[in-house]
Scaffold this active site. Structure first.
Site, PDB file in Angstrom:
ATOM      1  N   LEU A  21      88.209 -32.067 -39.764  1.00 26.67           N
ATOM      2  CA  LEU A  21      87.944 -33.327 -40.453  1.00 26.67           C
ATOM      3  C   LEU A  21      86.590 -33.903 -40.054  1.00 26.67           C
ATOM      4  O   LEU A  21      85.898 -34.504 -40.885  1.00 26.67           O
ATOM      5  CB  LEU A  21      89.061 -34.336 -40.151  1.00 26.67           C
ATOM      6  CG  LEU A  21      89.016 -35.647 -40.950  1.00 26.67           C
ATOM      7  CD1 LEU A  21      89.097 -35.358 -42.443  1.00 26.67           C
ATOM      8  CD2 LEU A  21      90.154 -36.568 -40.527  1.00 26.67           C
ATOM      9  N   CYS A  22      86.192 -33.713 -38.785  1.00 23.35           N
ATOM     10  CA  CYS A  22      84.895 -34.252 -38.346  1.00 23.35           C
ATOM     11  C   CYS A  22      83.751 -33.593 -39.104  1.00 23.35           C
ATOM     12  O   CYS A  22      82.757 -34.248 -39.451  1.00 23.35           O
ATOM     13  CB  CYS A  22      84.725 -34.060 -36.843  1.00 23.35           C
ATOM     14  SG  CYS A  22      84.864 -32.350 -36.283  1.00 23.35           S
ATOM     15  N   THR A  23      83.879 -32.286 -39.376  1.00 25.21           N
ATOM     16  CA  THR A  23      82.843 -31.578 -40.141  1.00 25.21           C
ATOM     17  C   THR A  23      82.821 -32.060 -41.581  1.00 25.21           C
ATOM     18  O   THR A  23      81.747 -32.309 -42.155  1.00 25.21           O
ATOM     19  CB  THR A  23      83.098 -30.063 -40.098  1.00 25.21           C
ATOM     20  OG1 THR A  23      83.081 -29.608 -38.753  1.00 25.21           O
ATOM     21  CG2 THR A  23      82.046 -29.317 -40.907  1.00 25.21           C
ATOM     22  N   ASN A  78      81.361 -35.815 -41.449  1.00 26.73           N
ATOM     23  CA  ASN A  78      80.061 -36.130 -40.844  1.00 26.73           C
ATOM     24  C   ASN A  78      78.973 -35.083 -41.060  1.00 26.73           C
ATOM     25  O   ASN A  78      77.810 -35.434 -41.278  1.00 26.73           O
ATOM     26  CB  ASN A  78      80.242 -36.365 -39.336  1.00 26.73           C
ATOM     27  CG  ASN A  78      81.223 -37.477 -39.048  1.00 26.73           C
ATOM     28  OD1 ASN A  78      81.187 -38.523 -39.678  1.00 26.73           O
ATOM     29  ND2 ASN A  78      82.117 -37.254 -38.086  1.00 26.73           N
TER      30      ASN A  78
END
Length: 448
Positions: free
Chosen positions: A214-216, A219
């Site tokens: 999810l961070c990739t 962001n």
């Protein structure tokens, strides 16, 4: 000009290759097979086949079945024809783009093979009830959706009748032949509902869906897939473009909206390679198809349909795997029934609970969705608590979802659920509700 008598002789000769199999016995025939002209009459005039899917596999299946002499065929497909389909779905032409796959495929077969009566249904399989499916002798699937396979599997199981001793009434069995392809790999299987392993028994054989951190996604997106997943997981819920409804990868409006938003995000990060087809692939977890693999698997499936319909040879028992990515390799094995299968067993499937005082209802729902053994999509749960039937959570009806949302943060203990408590679960993967049983890790946990 050909006379009616000559035309009749020609039509008779057309099926000579099939008659040689059905009207002559041999050393490899099924022990119960009797050579007879009546068998050919049955498959041509009485036998009703349902083909689910008119895509890569479906087109091949319709062609193979019609050329084997099956005349009464129904086909269901909810999709329309796209330009990218034309390289392998050979029943379609450029003029057919935007039209129903089922209708175009049926029209092509009916016009190409005289006497064939293919009936098209441009809809979802869920649009029909039990009475519709009862009319068919055999169901053959050429699907790209695990959810659809599970649904039709549940439907055929729900139509079974049982004897007083608990055995299946074999006259109520509608065999299902299932084919699937993944690039240069494929499989064909024969499912006798209630007797052999069903789709749910072997659910863990299906490849897990590819996920991205999810961070990739949020962001540092680098791939067009990251942009699609961002819209799917974040933007859809925030913007609710079509009201408070779940994202449907089969709805053209939904797919177009995701494509538009994903393209905007891709442009802002200078990411190229996004396409409408890729959006469909990510949303529906579609794996690229290869025409030759489709042809091999469809031929295997059609052969199994023929063997079951005529009893001329023993059917596949019950799973065949094919791989031509490096040479050609194939083998067969017997998939075994699970004693606690969620769909075909009479025993409720156990769900392990480490600590009912800390495990919330949301945790339970997440487990049912993420576990390889369950793979549910949007489960709704009900249970008998203190002698009363109680809806714990249901997301598909807005008014009920609002009233039961508060239960999601409550622990299983707070909800009054105990060890061996049976819950009824409704999910779009099955036309009928199924039963699960909570199994606490220890008696100490049960007493909390």
């Amino acid at each position: 000009m050909e006379s009616s008598g000559q035309a009749g002789d020609h039509l008779h000769r057309r099926w000579n290759h099939i008659r040689r199999i059905l009207e002559v016995t041999g050393p490899f025939c099924h022990p119960g097979f009797t050579a007879s002209e009546a068998t050919m009459e049955f498959i041509m005039n009485s036998c009703k086949i349902l083909v689910i899917g008119a895509g890569g596999l479906g087109c091949e299946l319709l062609k193979d079945l019609a050329l084997m002499g099956f005349r009464n065929i129904d086909v269901i497909d909810m999709d329309t024809i796209d330009l990218s389909n034309l390289n392998r779905q050979f029943l379609f032409r450029r003029k057919d783009i935007g039209s129903s796959k089922a209708k175009c495929a049926a029209d092509f077969i009916n016009s190409r093979i005289p006497g064939t009566n293919v009936t098209a249904h441009f809809c979802k399989i869920q649009d029909f009830d039990e009475m519709f499916y009862r009319q068919f002798h055999i169901v053959v699937c050429g699907l790209d959706s695990v959810v659809a396979r599970r649904w039709i599997n549940g439907m055929l199981l729900s139509m079974l009748n049982y004897e007083d001793d608990g055995t299946v009434d074999q006259s109520s069995i509608i065999p299902m032949i299932d084919g699937g392809t993944e690039g240069f790999k494929g499989n064909a299987r024969v499912i006798l509902p209630g007797m052999s392993a069903c789709i749910e028994c072997t659910l863990d054989l299906y490849p897990p869906q590819v996920t991205y951190p999810l961070c990739t996604i949020a962001n540092t997106p680098r791939l067009p897939e990251h942009c699609i997943e961002y819209v799917k997981l974040i933007q859809w819920g925030k913007e609710n473009p079509f009201g408070n409804v779940p994202l449907d990868g089969d709805d053209p409006q939904h797919v177009s909206w995701v494509y538009e938003k994903a393209q905007e995000r891709a442009n802002s990060y200078n990411i190229t390679g996004l396409s409408y087809r890729l959006v469909q692939g990510v949303l529906k977890n579609i794996i690229p198809a290869v025409a030759s693999t489709n042809a091999v698997i469809a031929a295997a499936c059609a052969t199994e349909v023929f063997k079951i319909a005529t009893s001329c040879y023993e059917p596949l028992n019950n799973y065949m795997v094919f791989n031509d990515s490096d040479g050609i390799y194939t083998y067969t094995y017997e998939a075994e029934k699970k004693e606690d299968c969620l769909a075909c067993s009479q025993i409720p499937r156990a769900v392990p609970v480490e600590d009912p005082a800390t495990m919330t209802l949301q945790d339970l729902i997440d487990f049912l969705c993420e576990s390889a053994e369950f793979q549910m999509k949007s489960p709704g749960l009900t249970a008998s608590v203190d002698g009363k039937n109680r809806t714990l959570y249901m997301s598909t009806v807005k008014s009920i979802e609002e009233k039961t949302r508060c239960n999601l943060t409550m622990s299983l203990s707070e909800l009054g659920l105990h060890d061996d408590h049976e819950l009824t679960v409704a999910d779009l993967t099955n036309p009928n509700a199924v039963t699960i049983k909570l199994k606490f890790a220890s008696k100490e946990a049960e007493m909390l």
